[in-house]
Write a protein that holds these residues in place. Structure first.
Motif, PDB file in Angstrom:
ATOM      1  N   TYR A 109       0.926  -1.102  -0.060  1.00  0.00           N
ATOM      2  CA  TYR A 109       0.086   0.087  -0.077  1.00  0.00           C
ATOM      3  C   TYR A 109       0.767   1.307  -0.115  1.00  0.00           C
ATOM      4  O   TYR A 109       0.452   2.297  -0.728  1.00  0.00           O
ATOM      5  CB  TYR A 109      -0.838  -0.013   1.189  1.00  0.00           C
ATOM      6  CG  TYR A 109      -2.023   1.032   1.302  1.00  0.00           C
ATOM      7  CD1 TYR A 109      -3.098   1.175   0.597  1.00  0.00           C
ATOM      8  CD2 TYR A 109      -1.613   2.365   1.881  1.00  0.00           C
ATOM      9  CE1 TYR A 109      -3.861   2.062   0.529  1.00  0.00           C
ATOM     10  CE2 TYR A 109      -2.524   3.477   1.931  1.00  0.00           C
ATOM     11  CZ  TYR A 109      -3.687   3.067   1.169  1.00  0.00           C
ATOM     12  OH  TYR A 109      -4.384   4.207   1.221  1.00  0.00           O
ATOM     13  N   LEU A 110       2.022   1.116   0.800  1.00  0.00           N
ATOM     14  CA  LEU A 110       2.793   2.330   0.863  1.00  0.00           C
ATOM     15  C   LEU A 110       3.792   2.552  -0.436  1.00  0.00           C
ATOM     16  O   LEU A 110       4.549   3.374  -0.340  1.00  0.00           O
ATOM     17  CB  LEU A 110       3.466   2.397   2.257  1.00  0.00           C
ATOM     18  CG  LEU A 110       2.811   2.160   3.395  1.00  0.00           C
ATOM     19  CD1 LEU A 110       3.665   2.096   4.725  1.00  0.00           C
ATOM     20  CD2 LEU A 110       2.025   3.722   3.429  1.00  0.00           C
ATOM     21  N   GLY A 111       3.820   1.474  -1.147  1.00  0.00           N
ATOM     22  CA  GLY A 111       4.951   1.353  -2.255  1.00  0.00           C
ATOM     23  C   GLY A 111       6.307   1.224  -1.727  1.00  0.00           C
ATOM     24  O   GLY A 111       7.206   1.590  -2.450  1.00  0.00           O
ATOM     25  N   LEU A 112       6.467   0.481  -0.693  1.00  0.00           N
ATOM     26  CA  LEU A 112       7.823   0.335  -0.347  1.00  0.00           C
ATOM     27  C   LEU A 112       8.200  -1.334  -0.766  1.00  0.00           C
ATOM     28  O   LEU A 112       7.548  -2.129  -0.979  1.00  0.00           O
ATOM     29  CB  LEU A 112       7.838  -0.058   1.303  1.00  0.00           C
ATOM     30  CG  LEU A 112       7.335   1.684   1.988  1.00  0.00           C
ATOM     31  CD1 LEU A 112       7.487   1.396   3.682  1.00  0.00           C
ATOM     32  CD2 LEU A 112       8.374   2.572   1.492  1.00  0.00           C
ATOM     33  N   ARG A 113       9.509  -1.552  -0.948  1.00  0.00           N
ATOM     34  CA  ARG A 113      10.087  -2.808  -1.124  1.00  0.00           C
ATOM     35  C   ARG A 113      11.070  -3.041  -0.029  1.00  0.00           C
ATOM     36  O   ARG A 113      12.486  -2.992  -0.065  1.00  0.00           O
ATOM     37  CB  ARG A 113      10.621  -2.525  -2.643  1.00  0.00           C
ATOM     38  CG  ARG A 113       9.805  -2.352  -3.509  1.00  0.00           C
ATOM     39  CD  ARG A 113      10.375  -2.451  -4.917  1.00  0.00           C
ATOM     40  NE  ARG A 113       9.354  -2.709  -6.150  1.00  0.00           N
ATOM     41  CZ  ARG A 113       8.589  -3.564  -6.442  1.00  0.00           C
ATOM     42  NH1 ARG A 113       8.770  -4.801  -5.996  1.00  0.00           N
ATOM     43  NH2 ARG A 113       7.773  -3.189  -7.348  1.00  0.00           N
ATOM     44  N   PRO A 114      10.899  -3.409   1.153  1.00  0.00           N
ATOM     45  CA  PRO A 114      11.711  -3.623   2.331  1.00  0.00           C
ATOM     46  C   PRO A 114      12.502  -5.106   1.982  1.00  0.00           C
ATOM     47  O   PRO A 114      11.792  -5.962   1.354  1.00  0.00           O
ATOM     48  CB  PRO A 114      10.652  -3.912   3.398  1.00  0.00           C
ATOM     49  CG  PRO A 114       9.607  -4.167   3.042  1.00  0.00           C
ATOM     50  CD  PRO A 114       9.207  -3.565   1.605  1.00  0.00           C
TER      51      PRO A 114
END
Length: 194
Positions: free
Chosen positions: A64-69
């Motif tokens: 949802y946040l557009g993160l790629r942890p």
């Protein structure tokens, strides 16, 4: 008054009645504000700790946040989850698994019941002991009630003493314009409440 204004600017997420925003929106808002306060951007985040939404909170929230942890944590231990997430994040950074960890604590607790979206913490995928509790809606509040009852039994604490906690909390909330409830209450009000 100046102090309150300054504190409200620093607040990570809108508080009080936020009926127009859903849980993901509040998580995104808190994340944006926290990153901005730290002088960071979403591109700086390579670790995510979340007890947020969905079946796999860090995955769902990260998407949802557009993160790629490259490092995630979904440890949920109730109200102390933030402490565990902070400890895990510090360990992950020390071990070189992540450089910047964004952590969010589940925000849907007050939203679901307030909007009539759910009546309990039902999890149809529950395993272990939860398989016997989840179908019947054994809520977090009822678990706290059992702990309170045990405290009363062990230490002689009275229901009136516990009611003082709610009275004090409401007294302190009176000066907070974002508080959910601000009207004063008495011990008697608490004792007759459902």
């Amino acid at each position: 008054m100046e102090r309150r204004r300054r504190d409200r600017r620093r607040c990570a997420v809108d508080v009080g009645r936020v009926d127009e925003k859903g849980p993901y929106e509040l998580i995104a808002q808190a994340s944006r504000r926290a990153l901005a306060d730290a002088g960071l951007t979403p591109a700086d985040v390579d670790g995510l700790a979340s007890t947020g939404q969905g079946t796999l909170p860090p995955v769902d929230v990260g998407e949802y946040l557009g993160l790629r942890p490259r490092w995630v944590d979904s440890t949920a231990v109730g109200g102390a989850s933030w402490e565990v997430m902070a400890s895990h994040a510090a360990d992950a950074i020390a071990a070189g698994h992540a450089d910047v960890v964004l952590a969010d604590l589940r925000l849907d607790g007050p939203l679901g019941p307030a909007k009539g979206l759910r009546g309990a913490n039902i999890n149809w995928g529950a395993r272990g002991p939860l398989q016997w509790e989840a179908p019947y809606g054994h809520t977090l509040v009822s678990k706290y009630a059992m702990a309170a009852r045990r405290h009363m039994h062990a230490y002689g604490t009275t229901i009136e003493q516990l009611a003082e906690v709610a009275v004090s909390a409401r007294f302190n909330a009176a000066d907070n314009p974002d508080a959910y409830y601000r009207d004063p209450i008495t011990v008697d009000d608490v004792l007759v409440a459902r």
